[in-house]
Each structure stands twice: as C-alpha cells, then as structure tokens.
Design a protein around this motif. Structure first.
Motif, PDB file in Angstrom:
ATOM      1  N   UNK A   1      11.315 -56.180  76.596  1.00  0.00           N
ATOM      2  CA  UNK A   1      12.207 -56.454  75.128  1.00  0.00           C
ATOM      3  C   UNK A   1      11.810 -57.403  74.502  1.00  0.00           C
ATOM      4  N   UNK A   2      11.375 -56.931  73.120  1.00  0.00           N
ATOM      5  CA  UNK A   2      10.755 -57.937  72.119  1.00  0.00           C
ATOM      6  C   UNK A   2      11.852 -58.040  71.172  1.00  0.00           C
ATOM      7  N   UNK A   3      12.067 -59.344  70.683  1.00  0.00           N
ATOM      8  CA  UNK A   3      12.972 -59.503  69.441  1.00  0.00           C
ATOM      9  C   UNK A   3      12.254 -60.274  68.205  1.00  0.00           C
ATOM     10  N   UNK A   4      12.470 -59.561  67.228  1.00  0.00           N
ATOM     11  CA  UNK A   4      11.787 -60.083  66.047  1.00  0.00           C
ATOM     12  C   UNK A   4      13.062 -60.597  64.946  1.00  0.00           C
ATOM     13  N   UNK A   5      13.244 -61.630  64.185  1.00  0.00           N
ATOM     14  CA  UNK A   5      14.226 -61.838  63.371  1.00  0.00           C
ATOM     15  C   UNK A   5      13.566 -62.058  62.071  1.00  0.00           C
ATOM     16  N   UNK A   6      13.228 -61.184  61.456  1.00  0.00           N
ATOM     17  CA  UNK A   6      12.344 -61.034  60.099  1.00  0.00           C
ATOM     18  C   UNK A   6      13.214 -61.327  58.899  1.00  0.00           C
ATOM     19  N   UNK A   7      14.542 -61.346  58.937  1.00  0.00           N
ATOM     20  CA  UNK A   7      15.467 -61.606  57.709  1.00  0.00           C
ATOM     21  C   UNK A   7      16.754 -62.289  58.299  1.00  0.00           C
ATOM     22  N   UNK A   8      17.538 -62.603  57.395  1.00  0.00           N
ATOM     23  CA  UNK A   8      19.049 -63.203  57.640  1.00  0.00           C
ATOM     24  C   UNK A   8      19.657 -62.125  58.264  1.00  0.00           C
ATOM     25  N   UNK A   9      19.620 -60.836  57.830  1.00  0.00           N
ATOM     26  CA  UNK A   9      20.728 -60.002  58.420  1.00  0.00           C
ATOM     27  C   UNK A   9      20.233 -58.858  59.000  1.00  0.00           C
ATOM     28  N   UNK A  10      18.902 -59.250  59.800  1.00  0.00           N
ATOM     29  CA  UNK A  10      18.287 -58.099  60.565  1.00  0.00           C
ATOM     30  C   UNK A  10      17.616 -58.669  61.638  1.00  0.00           C
ATOM     31  N   UNK A  11      17.738 -58.095  62.938  1.00  0.00           N
ATOM     32  CA  UNK A  11      16.855 -58.298  63.876  1.00  0.00           C
ATOM     33  C   UNK A  11      16.261 -56.870  64.529  1.00  0.00           C
ATOM     34  N   UNK A  12      14.933 -57.091  64.770  1.00  0.00           N
ATOM     35  CA  UNK A  12      14.330 -55.789  65.295  1.00  0.00           C
ATOM     36  C   UNK A  12      14.035 -56.132  66.669  1.00  0.00           C
ATOM     37  N   UNK A  13      14.494 -54.891  67.523  1.00  0.00           N
ATOM     38  CA  UNK A  13      14.321 -54.960  68.964  1.00  0.00           C
ATOM     39  C   UNK A  13      13.532 -53.824  69.541  1.00  0.00           C
ATOM     40  N   UNK A  14      12.355 -54.134  70.286  1.00  0.00           N
ATOM     41  CA  UNK A  14      11.363 -53.293  70.713  1.00  0.00           C
ATOM     42  C   UNK A  14      11.748 -53.005  72.041  1.00  0.00           C
ATOM     43  N   UNK A  15      12.024 -51.724  72.474  1.00  0.00           N
ATOM     44  CA  UNK A  15      12.414 -51.483  74.183  1.00  0.00           C
ATOM     45  C   UNK A  15      11.855 -50.112  74.265  1.00  0.00           C
ATOM     46  N   UNK A  16      10.926 -50.292  75.283  1.00  0.00           N
ATOM     47  CA  UNK A  16      10.432 -48.911  75.791  1.00  0.00           C
ATOM     48  C   UNK A  16       9.881 -47.958  74.669  1.00  0.00           C
ATOM     49  N   UNK A  17       9.084 -48.900  73.950  1.00  0.00           N
ATOM     50  CA  UNK A  17       8.299 -48.036  73.072  1.00  0.00           C
ATOM     51  C   UNK A  17       9.123 -47.567  71.875  1.00  0.00           C
ATOM     52  N   UNK A  18      10.319 -48.005  71.832  1.00  0.00           N
ATOM     53  CA  UNK A  18      11.275 -47.673  70.577  1.00  0.00           C
ATOM     54  C   UNK A  18      11.843 -48.866  69.841  1.00  0.00           C
TER      55      UNK A  18
END
Length: 81
Positions: A1-18
């Motif tokens: 699992x990879x987390x990115x926190x690009x903005x105040x209201x959004x976190x992007x989560x990459x899981x199993x190529x999704x």
C-alpha cells in the motif's frame, strides 16, 4: 500500500495496482492529522464500485499505514471500520 497526501482534502492510496481517492480534511490542530469522510469513498479511481466490506478493510489498513508514517488518520465519528 502506498499513500500520497497531495492536498488538504485528499489522500491517494495505491493498492494492488489500483488507486483509491480518500476524501477528508486535514486538521490544523493535528489531532488527528486527517479526518476521513467514508461516505464519499464509493468506488475505485477507474470507476469500479468498492465493496462495503473491502472498504472497511481498506480504511483500517490506511489508518495503520498512515500511523507508520507518523500521521494520525481517523474516520469521522460514527463511521469507524
């Protein structure tokens, strides 16, 4: 699992190529650092629906993974996994 926190209201989560967009709010007082709004998490970024059971599992994993980075993520009260 990879987390990115690009903005105040959004976190992007990459899981199993999704990718999952986790909507919430960064809190200035940092207790927690990010408050997750689970009612807005209904599908994967590719448009495929997110199963409610899988959503609960993912939210728990996201909170755990965020903790490894020193971030405190919580689910808005009443919406715990």
């Amino acid at each position: 699992m990879q987390l990115q926190w690009p903005s105040r209201g959004l976190v992007l989560v990459d899981v199993d190529e999704r990718r999952l967009k986790v909507v919430g709010e960064a809190l200035l007082e940092r207790c927690p650092d990010f408050l997750i709004f689970p009612e807005y998490i209904t599908h994967w970024e590719d448009g495929a629906p997110l199963d409610p059971e899988r959503k609960r599992e993912l939210l728990a994993e996201i909170i755990e993974e965020a903790g490894k980075r020193g971030w405190i993520f919580e689910i808005r009260e009443g919406e715990r996994p």
